[in-house]
Design a protein around this motif. Structure first.
Motif, mmCIF file in Angstrom:
data_model
loop_
_atom_site.group_PDB
_atom_site.id
_atom_site.type_symbol
_atom_site.label_atom_id
_atom_site.label_comp_id
_atom_site.label_asym_id
_atom_site.label_seq_id
_atom_site.Cartn_x
_atom_site.Cartn_y
_atom_site.Cartn_z
ATOM 1 N N ALA A 9 -0.205 51.759 68.995
ATOM 2 C CA ALA A 9 -1.525 51.355 68.510
ATOM 3 C C ALA A 9 -1.483 50.728 67.114
ATOM 4 C CB ALA A 9 -2.481 52.548 68.549
ATOM 5 N N PRO A 10 -0.698 51.272 66.157
ATOM 6 C CA PRO A 10 -0.682 50.670 64.817
ATOM 7 C C PRO A 10 -0.103 49.260 64.778
ATOM 8 C CG PRO A 10 0.168 52.925 64.764
ATOM 9 C CD PRO A 10 0.090 52.518 66.200
ATOM 10 N N PHE A 11 0.598 48.853 65.829
ATOM 11 C CA PHE A 11 1.264 47.558 65.819
ATOM 12 C C PHE A 11 0.436 46.460 66.474
ATOM 13 C CE2 PHE A 11 4.508 50.797 65.595
ATOM 14 C CZ PHE A 11 5.357 50.335 64.610
ATOM 15 N N VAL A 12 -0.667 46.848 67.113
ATOM 16 C CA VAL A 12 -1.463 45.874 67.860
ATOM 17 C C VAL A 12 -1.976 44.760 66.958
ATOM 18 C CG1 VAL A 12 -3.610 45.559 69.131
ATOM 19 C CG2 VAL A 12 -2.095 47.459 69.704
ATOM 20 N N ASP A 13 -2.528 45.113 65.812
ATOM 21 C CA ASP A 13 -3.117 44.106 64.941
ATOM 22 C C ASP A 13 -2.076 43.260 64.217
ATOM 23 O OD1 ASP A 13 -5.681 44.804 65.642
ATOM 24 O OD2 ASP A 13 -5.859 46.307 64.057
ATOM 25 N N LYS A 14 -0.804 43.611 64.360
ATOM 26 C CA LYS A 14 0.257 42.833 63.733
ATOM 27 C C LYS A 14 0.800 41.757 64.668
ATOM 28 C CE LYS A 14 1.681 46.773 60.875
ATOM 29 N NZ LYS A 14 2.791 47.697 60.521
ATOM 30 N N LEU A 15 0.302 41.718 65.899
ATOM 31 C CA LEU A 15 0.755 40.703 66.838
ATOM 32 C C LEU A 15 0.348 39.319 66.334
ATOM 33 C CD1 LEU A 15 -0.192 42.385 70.235
ATOM 34 C CD2 LEU A 15 2.109 42.068 69.319
ATOM 35 N N PRO A 16 1.243 38.346 66.407
ATOM 36 C CA PRO A 16 0.900 37.002 65.942
ATOM 37 C C PRO A 16 -0.096 36.344 66.875
ATOM 38 C CG PRO A 16 3.031 36.994 67.023
ATOM 39 C CD PRO A 16 2.617 38.435 66.926
ATOM 40 N N PRO A 17 -0.878 35.393 66.383
ATOM 41 C CA PRO A 17 -1.842 34.700 67.242
ATOM 42 C C PRO A 17 -1.124 33.895 68.313
ATOM 43 C CG PRO A 17 -1.660 33.591 65.127
ATOM 44 C CD PRO A 17 -0.901 34.866 65.000
ATOM 45 N N PHE A 18 -1.818 33.717 69.439
ATOM 46 C CA PHE A 18 -1.225 32.940 70.527
ATOM 47 C C PHE A 18 -1.156 31.465 70.152
ATOM 48 C CE2 PHE A 18 -1.813 30.057 74.100
ATOM 49 C CZ PHE A 18 -0.740 30.406 74.906
ATOM 50 N N SER A 19 -0.044 30.839 70.514
ATOM 51 C CA SER A 19 0.059 29.384 70.411
ATOM 52 C C SER A 19 0.934 28.914 71.563
ATOM 53 C CB SER A 19 0.671 28.957 69.071
ATOM 54 O OG SER A 19 1.986 29.471 68.933
ATOM 55 N N ASP A 20 0.687 27.729 72.045
ATOM 56 C CA ASP A 20 1.453 27.184 73.162
ATOM 57 C C ASP A 20 2.861 26.841 72.670
ATOM 58 O OD1 ASP A 20 2.613 25.723 75.173
ATOM 59 O OD2 ASP A 20 0.971 24.286 75.407
#
Length: 341
Positions: free
Chosen positions: A14-25
């Motif tokens: 759960a603590p790592f969810v917001d650290k995921l980078p934004p999606f890009s193609d």
């Protein structure tokens, strides 16, 4: 993180969810994507202690060269000691990225050290410049080369396995089929981790309702659709060597390990493939990681869940390559202990 209704992220993750980078193609500028990946690898070099490596050029039928890097425990080359098992490692990355820097394939290094085994990292051709079947034919060529040079590499030809994550898992499954259909080299095991084995999952509709749509930063259906669109030749329908789930006969394949993650769109195709292997009489071990997304170990490598997942995978691979009664040469790590499915 927006997840389908009823989905629960593992508490450790759960603590790592917001650290995921934004999606890009990643395919919009594949050269830039690969450069960013190389920079990320360069910033976190692998621990090569106890491991040495050598790069080899394998000649393709057209005269071009396929590069493989052979990792081995220090002091085991030149005919010293008993022959070791071998593991061919096919990297992931949507068939388009994921290639390690020279001497820096972390998965190959860890398997080499922990099993122990000679590991062969295969730098197969990448899409979209080289579409199917270029990549999988490279992987099969690497298997043939490894088996043919077993004596000089210090490898036991009866103990060769294939492994890979994601696209690499799909390539591993395909190579197992090719080895069966083409009369060898024989494989002792196939370790398929979050494998991409069925192109038809990319045909599934992406939910329009935001409450039901998976977070685009994880391995979403959109990401999978892009990978297959760039891997397969335009207008082509996948066959069994492109997508192993397309195979009508799965009998006679080597024992398999299939790892899937709860929040991964590749989970259900992976489980379906594992069930079909079982129905065909193949010995299969299945592991589902609860509350985890595709590639979660990259973002949370120090969590107990990531370490246990890696140890489970490594432990089953070791058990397959070092049957009961043989000398395992275990490094004494946690992964070397009793294996539980």
């Amino acid at each position: 993180m927006t997840l389908p209704r009823g989905t629960v992220v593992h508490p450790e993750l759960a603590p790592f969810v917001d650290k995921l980078p934004p999606f890009s193609d990643p395919y919009a500028d594949i050269a830039a994507t690969r450069e960013r990946f190389r920079a990320l690898l360069a910033a976190t070099p692998a621990d090569r202690s106890g491991v040495e490596s050598r790069r080899h050029e394998v000649v393709r039928p057209d005269g071009s060269a396929l590069t493989v890097e052979v990792y081995r425990p220090e002091g085991t080359g030149g005919g010293r000691g008993a022959a070791l098992p071998a593991v061919l490692h096919f990297h992931g990355g949507g068939y388009a990225i994921g290639r390690a820097l020279p001497g820096q394939d972390k998965t190959a290094i860890e398997l080499c050290r922990e099993l122990p085994a000679v590991t062969v990292a295969v730098e197969y051709r990448l899409a979209p410049e080289h579409r199917y079947p270029a990549g999988v034919e490279d992987c099969y060529l690497a298997l043939e080369w490894t088996a043919r040079h077993a004596a000089e590499l210090g490898i036991d030809p009866e103990r060769i396995a294939v492994t890979g994550n994601s696209a690499g898992g799909g390539l591993s499954a395909a190579v197992a089929l090719m080895a069966r259909d083409r009369g060898g080299p024989a494989l002792a095991y196939q370790s398929l981790c979050v494998p991409d084995v069925d192109d038809r999952v990319a045909e599934e509709p992406v939910p329009a309702d935001a409450d039901d749509a998976p977070d685009p930063r994880t391995n979403s259906l959109r990401t999978i659709r892009l990978a297959w669109r760039h891997y397969l030749p335009e207008g082509a329908v996948a066959d069994a060597y492109a997508a192993a789930a397309r195979a009508t006969d799965l009998s006679g394949l080597p024992p398999a390990y299939v790892l899937v993650c709860d929040l991964d769109p590749l989970r259900d195709p992976g489980l379906a493939y594992a069930r079909r292997l079982m129905d065909a009489g193949v010995q299969v071990t299945v592991r589902n990681v609860p509350g985890a997304w595709h590639g979660f170990e990259l973002y949370a490598p120090e969590t107990r869940l990531a370490k246990e997942t890696t140890a489970h995978r490594t432990g089953h691979l070791r058990a397959a390559l070092y049957p009961a009664g043989s000398a395992s040469g275990s490094s004494g790590s946690a992964a070397a202990g009793p294996v539980r499915s």
